[in-house]
Design an enzyme around this catalytic site. Structure first.
Site, PDB file in Angstrom:
ATOM      1  N   TYR A  58     -24.064  -0.418 -44.043  1.00  0.00           N
ATOM      2  CA  TYR A  58     -23.919  -1.356 -43.438  1.00  0.00           C
ATOM      3  C   TYR A  58     -23.436  -2.469 -44.226  1.00  0.00           C
ATOM      4  O   TYR A  58     -22.649  -3.548 -44.213  1.00  0.00           O
ATOM      5  CB  TYR A  58     -24.776  -2.006 -42.344  1.00  0.00           C
ATOM      6  CG  TYR A  58     -25.050  -1.054 -41.258  1.00  0.00           C
ATOM      7  CD1 TYR A  58     -24.377  -0.032 -40.924  1.00  0.00           C
ATOM      8  CD2 TYR A  58     -25.982  -1.334 -40.102  1.00  0.00           C
ATOM      9  CE1 TYR A  58     -24.532   0.843 -39.565  1.00  0.00           C
ATOM     10  CE2 TYR A  58     -26.134  -0.684 -38.916  1.00  0.00           C
ATOM     11  CZ  TYR A  58     -25.315   0.462 -38.801  1.00  0.00           C
ATOM     12  OH  TYR A  58     -25.666   1.325 -37.672  1.00  0.00           O
ATOM     13  N   LYS A  86     -31.597  12.422 -43.880  1.00  0.00           N
ATOM     14  CA  LYS A  86     -30.606  13.529 -43.793  1.00  0.00           C
ATOM     15  C   LYS A  86     -30.563  14.213 -45.312  1.00  0.00           C
ATOM     16  O   LYS A  86     -29.511  14.266 -46.040  1.00  0.00           O
ATOM     17  CB  LYS A  86     -29.291  13.139 -43.316  1.00  0.00           C
ATOM     18  CG  LYS A  86     -28.380  14.197 -42.979  1.00  0.00           C
ATOM     19  CD  LYS A  86     -28.834  14.948 -41.769  1.00  0.00           C
ATOM     20  CE  LYS A  86     -27.655  15.869 -41.528  1.00  0.00           C
ATOM     21  NZ  LYS A  86     -28.297  16.960 -40.579  1.00  0.00           N
ATOM     22  N   ASP A 100     -31.010  14.138 -37.206  1.00  0.00           N
ATOM     23  CA  ASP A 100     -30.702  14.804 -35.908  1.00  0.00           C
ATOM     24  C   ASP A 100     -31.630  15.536 -35.226  1.00  0.00           C
ATOM     25  O   ASP A 100     -31.759  15.396 -34.079  1.00  0.00           O
ATOM     26  CB  ASP A 100     -29.434  15.812 -36.237  1.00  0.00           C
ATOM     27  CG  ASP A 100     -29.786  16.690 -37.633  1.00  0.00           C
ATOM     28  OD1 ASP A 100     -30.847  16.403 -38.135  1.00  0.00           O
ATOM     29  OD2 ASP A 100     -29.033  17.709 -37.877  1.00  0.00           O
ATOM     30  N   ASP A 121     -31.147   1.841 -36.435  1.00  0.00           N
ATOM     31  CA  ASP A 121     -30.343   1.215 -35.555  1.00  0.00           C
ATOM     32  C   ASP A 121     -30.342   2.085 -34.335  1.00  0.00           C
ATOM     33  O   ASP A 121     -30.566   1.518 -33.320  1.00  0.00           O
ATOM     34  CB  ASP A 121     -28.688   0.873 -36.260  1.00  0.00           C
ATOM     35  CG  ASP A 121     -28.085   0.016 -35.347  1.00  0.00           C
ATOM     36  OD1 ASP A 121     -28.263  -0.539 -34.311  1.00  0.00           O
ATOM     37  OD2 ASP A 121     -26.890  -0.074 -35.471  1.00  0.00           O
TER      38      ASP A 121
END
Ligand code: NAD
Length: 360
Positions: free
Chosen positions: A142, A191, A223, A247
């Site tokens: 972000y 990840k 995930d 988020d």
């Protein structure tokens, strides 16, 4: 001790839920020998109306001078024109950036008496859910480099995920410290099978973990975490993760509790400074009717006592009072179900205060 609290009531139901919270804090102060002084400040739509800006300089300056900030909610249809250059939500971004708030704490608690509100099956929920999502707030994709470019003549765009070790270390510490006050389990979400930034993230988490031998640590991919949250949310205690993953996961975790009017949040900066606010918005559809649920804001007040003022016993007292009021069947409209007792904003505040008085 004396604490200075900057209060931003904001718009819509903001002032209503803040009023009840201040009453609760005053009672706690009186009984525990602490003093809370409040400075009421403008931000959001009401500041646009009065001063033409969503975040007046004075508000930011006074927040910086305070020990903590308590915020209701900002925004509403009056200022919702998407074409408008000045919008109430800019106040939130300005406060987060201006106050250096790099960590967002979002507890997702499903109290056993509110089980019906969850979209999950009773067999999954058991006696309730209690997860704390610790999200990095000022780094990652972000805030990384972004832009438009050309991909062999095809218009393209890119955003960059970047973390340095210091940024990961400070958020990891908050995760582990929080776990020490809870069930002593940290799940770090990344990840790392694909992203280099996640491999650095994981390495730093492992390093920080060495300072907290009592805390059990595990690593999950984003995930898998998204699936595990709905399959078996009770496996989680503290989840520590990056800005973007946090988020998404904090919203998913809130959703499984089913009640937006119940959930508090904290955004923390250096030296235990923090801004505390409910996760809900200004609820313009019910503003001014005296029916808003004040519990998310009251619980945000409890987080302020715990995280900024180190008043753990007092924080627990508020949380226990809320739990007991719910157990006795009192509900505002948003969490109402058959056979329960419907109360308004002020009455809910009073019920919580009665419980606190009995508990002290
Ligand atoms: P919202 O959270 O204000 O309301 C969503 C729904 O939940 C509404 O039906 C509302 O009545 C209900 N609700 C929310 N809080 C409640 C409470 N405490 N008690 C009872 N019911 C409650 O979200 P929205 O409708 O998408 O947004 C309304 C305005 O709030 C918009 O202007 C938005 O930009 C703003 N907003 C502000 C914040 C913030 O200040 N942090 C966060 C989200 C939205």
């Amino acid at each position: 001790m004396k604490y200075n609290i900057a209060v931003i009531s904001g718009d819509g139901i903001g002032p209503e839920v803040i009023n009840e919270t201040v009453k609760v804090l005053n009672l706690i102060g009186e009984r525990s020998g602490n003093r809370f002084d409040y400075k009421y400040l403008l931000a959001g739509g009401c500041a646009i109306d009065k001063l033409g800006t969503p975040l007046p300089e004075e508000t930011l300056d006074e927040c910086k001078k305070s020990d903590a900030v308590l915020l209701g909610a900002v925004g509403g249809p009056k200022w919702d024109d998407p074409e408008a250059k000045i919008r109430p939500e800019q106040a939130l971004l300005g406060l987060r950036g201006g106050l250096g708030l790099y960590c967002n704490l979002r507890p997702a608690i499903l109290y056993a008496p509110l089980k019906d509100a969850s979209p999950l099956k009773e067999s999954i929920i058991g006696d309730g859910i209690d997860i704390l999502v610790v999200r990095e707030l000022t780094g990652g994709i972000y805030f990384g480099e972004r832009g438009r470019c050309s991909d062999n003549g095809v218009p393209a765009a890119y955003d960059t995920e970047k973390y340095n070790e210091d940024e990961v270390r400070r958020i990891a510490k908050i995760g582990f410290e929080s776990a020490m006050k809870r069930k002593k389990k940290v799940t770090s979400v990344d990840k790392a099978n694909i992203l280099e930034s996640s491999r650095l993230w994981r390495k730093v988490i492992e390093e920080v973990a060495k300072d907290y031998p009592e805390v059990e640590v595990n690593h999950l991919y984003i995930d898998n975490t998204a699936m595990q949250l709905v399959r078996d949310p009770k496996q989680f205690d503290v989840i520590v993760t990056s800005n973007m993953f946090g988020d998404i996961l904090s919203d998913e975790a809130s959703m499984i509790t089913g009640s937006i009017g119940m959930l508090p949040s904290a955004s923390l900066g250096e030296n235990s400074f923090g801004m505390y606010e409910p996760i809900h918005g200004s609820a313009p559809d019910i503003a001014g009717k005296g029916i808003a649920n004040p519990l998310a804001t009251i619980l945000s007040g409890a987080m302020m006592l715990r995280n900024s003022f180190n008043l753990e016993d007092e924080a627990k007292l508020i949380e226990k009072a809320v739990q007991e009021v719910l157990e006795e069947g009192y509900r505002t409209g948003d969490i109402m179900s058959e056979g329960m007792k419907l109360v308004g904003t002020e009455e809910m505040g009073k019920l919580v205060m009665n419980k606190i008085e009995k508990g002290m």
